[in-house]
Design a protein around this motif. Sequence first.
Motif, PDB file in Angstrom:
ATOM      1  N   LEU A 197       0.829  -1.209   0.000  1.00  0.00           N
ATOM      2  CA  LEU A 197       0.000   0.000   0.000  1.00  0.00           C
ATOM      3  C   LEU A 197       0.862   1.255   0.000  1.00  0.00           C
ATOM      4  N   LEU A 198       1.898   1.281   0.834  1.00  0.00           N
ATOM      5  CA  LEU A 198       2.751   2.455   0.938  1.00  0.00           C
ATOM      6  C   LEU A 198       3.404   2.789  -0.400  1.00  0.00           C
ATOM      7  N   GLN A 199       3.908   1.776  -1.084  1.00  0.00           N
ATOM      8  CA  GLN A 199       4.546   2.014  -2.381  1.00  0.00           C
ATOM      9  C   GLN A 199       3.533   2.521  -3.409  1.00  0.00           C
ATOM     10  N   SER A 200       2.317   2.015  -3.327  1.00  0.00           N
ATOM     11  CA  SER A 200       1.279   2.463  -4.253  1.00  0.00           C
ATOM     12  C   SER A 200       0.910   3.921  -3.989  1.00  0.00           C
ATOM     13  N   LEU A 201       0.835   4.308  -2.723  1.00  0.00           N
ATOM     14  CA  LEU A 201       0.542   5.697  -2.376  1.00  0.00           C
ATOM     15  C   LEU A 201       1.673   6.622  -2.816  1.00  0.00           C
ATOM     16  N   GLN A 202       2.907   6.185  -2.614  1.00  0.00           N
ATOM     17  CA  GLN A 202       4.050   6.994  -3.016  1.00  0.00           C
ATOM     18  C   GLN A 202       4.097   7.179  -4.530  1.00  0.00           C
ATOM     19  N   SER A 203       3.679   6.171  -5.266  1.00  0.00           N
ATOM     20  CA  SER A 203       3.686   6.257  -6.730  1.00  0.00           C
ATOM     21  C   SER A 203       2.629   7.226  -7.251  1.00  0.00           C
ATOM     22  N   ASN A 204       1.626   7.505  -6.410  1.00  0.00           N
ATOM     23  CA  ASN A 204       0.534   8.376  -6.833  1.00  0.00           C
ATOM     24  C   ASN A 204       0.443   9.640  -5.970  1.00  0.00           C
ATOM     25  N   ILE A 205       1.566  10.081  -5.444  1.00  0.00           N
ATOM     26  CA  ILE A 205       1.567  11.196  -4.504  1.00  0.00           C
ATOM     27  C   ILE A 205       1.153  12.511  -5.154  1.00  0.00           C
ATOM     28  N   THR A 206       1.285  12.604  -6.472  1.00  0.00           N
ATOM     29  CA  THR A 206       0.927  13.851  -7.169  1.00  0.00           C
ATOM     30  C   THR A 206      -0.554  13.936  -7.519  1.00  0.00           C
ATOM     31  N   VAL A 207      -1.288  12.854  -7.327  1.00  0.00           N
ATOM     32  CA  VAL A 207      -2.732  12.859  -7.621  1.00  0.00           C
ATOM     33  C   VAL A 207      -3.433  13.705  -6.564  1.00  0.00           C
ATOM     34  N   ASP A 208      -4.093  14.794  -6.991  1.00  0.00           N
ATOM     35  CA  ASP A 208      -4.645  15.752  -6.025  1.00  0.00           C
ATOM     36  C   ASP A 208      -6.154  15.639  -5.855  1.00  0.00           C
ATOM     37  N   ASP A 209      -6.734  14.554  -6.303  1.00  0.00           N
ATOM     38  CA  ASP A 209      -8.173  14.350  -6.177  1.00  0.00           C
ATOM     39  C   ASP A 209      -8.427  12.985  -5.543  1.00  0.00           C
ATOM     40  N   ASP A 210      -9.273  12.968  -4.500  1.00  0.00           N
ATOM     41  CA  ASP A 210      -9.506  11.735  -3.750  1.00  0.00           C
ATOM     42  C   ASP A 210     -10.054  10.617  -4.626  1.00  0.00           C
ATOM     43  N   GLN A 211     -11.052  10.947  -5.458  1.00  0.00           N
ATOM     44  CA  GLN A 211     -11.660   9.922  -6.300  1.00  0.00           C
ATOM     45  C   GLN A 211     -10.674   9.386  -7.334  1.00  0.00           C
ATOM     46  N   LYS A 212      -9.863  10.277  -7.870  1.00  0.00           N
ATOM     47  CA  LYS A 212      -8.850   9.841  -8.827  1.00  0.00           C
ATOM     48  C   LYS A 212      -7.834   8.917  -8.156  1.00  0.00           C
ATOM     49  N   LEU A 213      -7.491   9.249  -6.917  1.00  0.00           N
ATOM     50  CA  LEU A 213      -6.531   8.404  -6.198  1.00  0.00           C
ATOM     51  C   LEU A 213      -7.099   7.009  -5.983  1.00  0.00           C
ATOM     52  N   VAL A 214      -8.371   6.931  -5.606  1.00  0.00           N
ATOM     53  CA  VAL A 214      -9.020   5.629  -5.411  1.00  0.00           C
ATOM     54  C   VAL A 214      -8.956   4.811  -6.693  1.00  0.00           C
ATOM     55  N   GLN A 215      -9.239   5.463  -7.816  1.00  0.00           N
ATOM     56  CA  GLN A 215      -9.198   4.767  -9.104  1.00  0.00           C
ATOM     57  C   GLN A 215      -7.783   4.327  -9.460  1.00  0.00           C
ATOM     58  N   LYS A 216      -6.811   5.182  -9.153  1.00  0.00           N
ATOM     59  CA  LYS A 216      -5.411   4.854  -9.442  1.00  0.00           C
ATOM     60  C   LYS A 216      -4.940   3.648  -8.642  1.00  0.00           C
ATOM     61  N   LEU A 217      -5.469   3.501  -7.430  1.00  0.00           N
ATOM     62  CA  LEU A 217      -5.025   2.422  -6.546  1.00  0.00           C
ATOM     63  C   LEU A 217      -5.714   1.085  -6.831  1.00  0.00           C
ATOM     64  N   LYS A 218      -6.789   1.095  -7.611  1.00  0.00           N
ATOM     65  CA  LYS A 218      -7.548  -0.141  -7.852  1.00  0.00           C
ATOM     66  C   LYS A 218      -6.714  -1.265  -8.457  1.00  0.00           C
ATOM     67  N   PRO A 219      -5.921  -1.008  -9.521  1.00  0.00           N
ATOM     68  CA  PRO A 219      -5.111  -2.098 -10.073  1.00  0.00           C
ATOM     69  C   PRO A 219      -4.099  -2.650  -9.073  1.00  0.00           C
ATOM     70  N   ALA A 220      -3.482  -1.758  -8.302  1.00  0.00           N
ATOM     71  CA  ALA A 220      -2.506  -2.197  -7.303  1.00  0.00           C
ATOM     72  C   ALA A 220      -3.178  -3.028  -6.218  1.00  0.00           C
ATOM     73  N   LYS A 221      -4.404  -2.647  -5.860  1.00  0.00           N
ATOM     74  CA  LYS A 221      -5.148  -3.402  -4.839  1.00  0.00           C
ATOM     75  C   LYS A 221      -5.486  -4.804  -5.344  1.00  0.00           C
ATOM     76  N   ALA A 222      -5.878  -4.899  -6.614  1.00  0.00           N
ATOM     77  CA  ALA A 222      -6.180  -6.205  -7.203  1.00  0.00           C
ATOM     78  C   ALA A 222      -4.928  -7.078  -7.262  1.00  0.00           C
ATOM     79  N   THR A 223      -3.802  -6.462  -7.606  1.00  0.00           N
ATOM     80  CA  THR A 223      -2.531  -7.203  -7.622  1.00  0.00           C
ATOM     81  C   THR A 223      -2.182  -7.698  -6.236  1.00  0.00           C
ATOM     82  N   TYR A 224      -2.385  -6.842  -5.244  1.00  0.00           N
ATOM     83  CA  TYR A 224      -2.087  -7.238  -3.866  1.00  0.00           C
ATOM     84  C   TYR A 224      -2.966  -8.398  -3.419  1.00  0.00           C
TER      85      TYR A 224
END
Length: 288
Positions: free
Chosen positions: A112-139
């Motif tokens: 999770l931490l690495q996924s958050l760090q990879s998306n640290i520039t995403v400034d919208d909560d909903q966009k961040l959730v969408q960005k994290l979905k593939p990483a969550k499925a991989t996890y």
Amino acid sequence: MGVIVGIIVALGGLFWYQQTKSTNPRPQTMHFVALGDSLTQGIGYADDHTGYLPALSSQLKQDYRVTLKTHNFGIGGLRSDQIDERIKTNQEEQQAIRRAQLIAITAGGNDLLQSLQSNITVDDDQKLVQKLKPAKATYEARLTRLLSRLKQLNPKAQIYLFGFYNPVYVYFANATAITRAVNDWTAVNKTVAQKTARVTYVDINNVLSRGQFTSKKAQDKLVKEGQKASTSLRNPESADAIIQATQSGEKNHYLSQHDHFHPNQRGYTLMARQLASAVAKVNHWTTK
């Protein structure tokens, strides 16, 4: 008549022996294997890196006639796939797992931490959730594979899977994207545990994230304080300045004042209590 009396005495003796045996069994020695990342290794307090294991051993010995023989294979920084790879290749870990009656895992925090760090520039909560979905499925796939490997090595052991917590919640209670990410990923652990035989989920989210701020009033105050902070977690320097400015050393009484991330001794003791509670629900051991 003498024969009858003898039979009665013999049966009485057998009944007494069975009762004594059932109420005062010999202490059991259980092999306990701890696997995972820094939360298993015990980073956050002292130098011996024993984490929650001493408190767990003491708790189970106090409550039951159980003595733990522990094996700690936690290594800080490992992702779930790296934990799995070590189990796959490390013979010492494999041997310990095969002997274990109990296995506990902390995994996924670094994913999770690495996924958050990879998306640290995403400034919208909903966009961040969408960005994290593939990483969550991989996890989720990695975690399922990890548990499958453990069950192949030892199908009889009871496995306990810890969830996650938010180490910056007390500073940024209004950072809903971080809170949601932690909740979403810890839900993966809970769901995978529920779908897998002989795996029990251990919740540490609220108790470690909120620390001593347990009442609604205290949590509402945290949200207001977070709203007043003119910073964002996406600005690491500003966020760190707010955390370091805490005069008490660490605002959350259960986290380390040295890194503001890992549990301190009280936090690891709390983890041990949560795990002991989960163990008690599954293992019907005789109390003292």
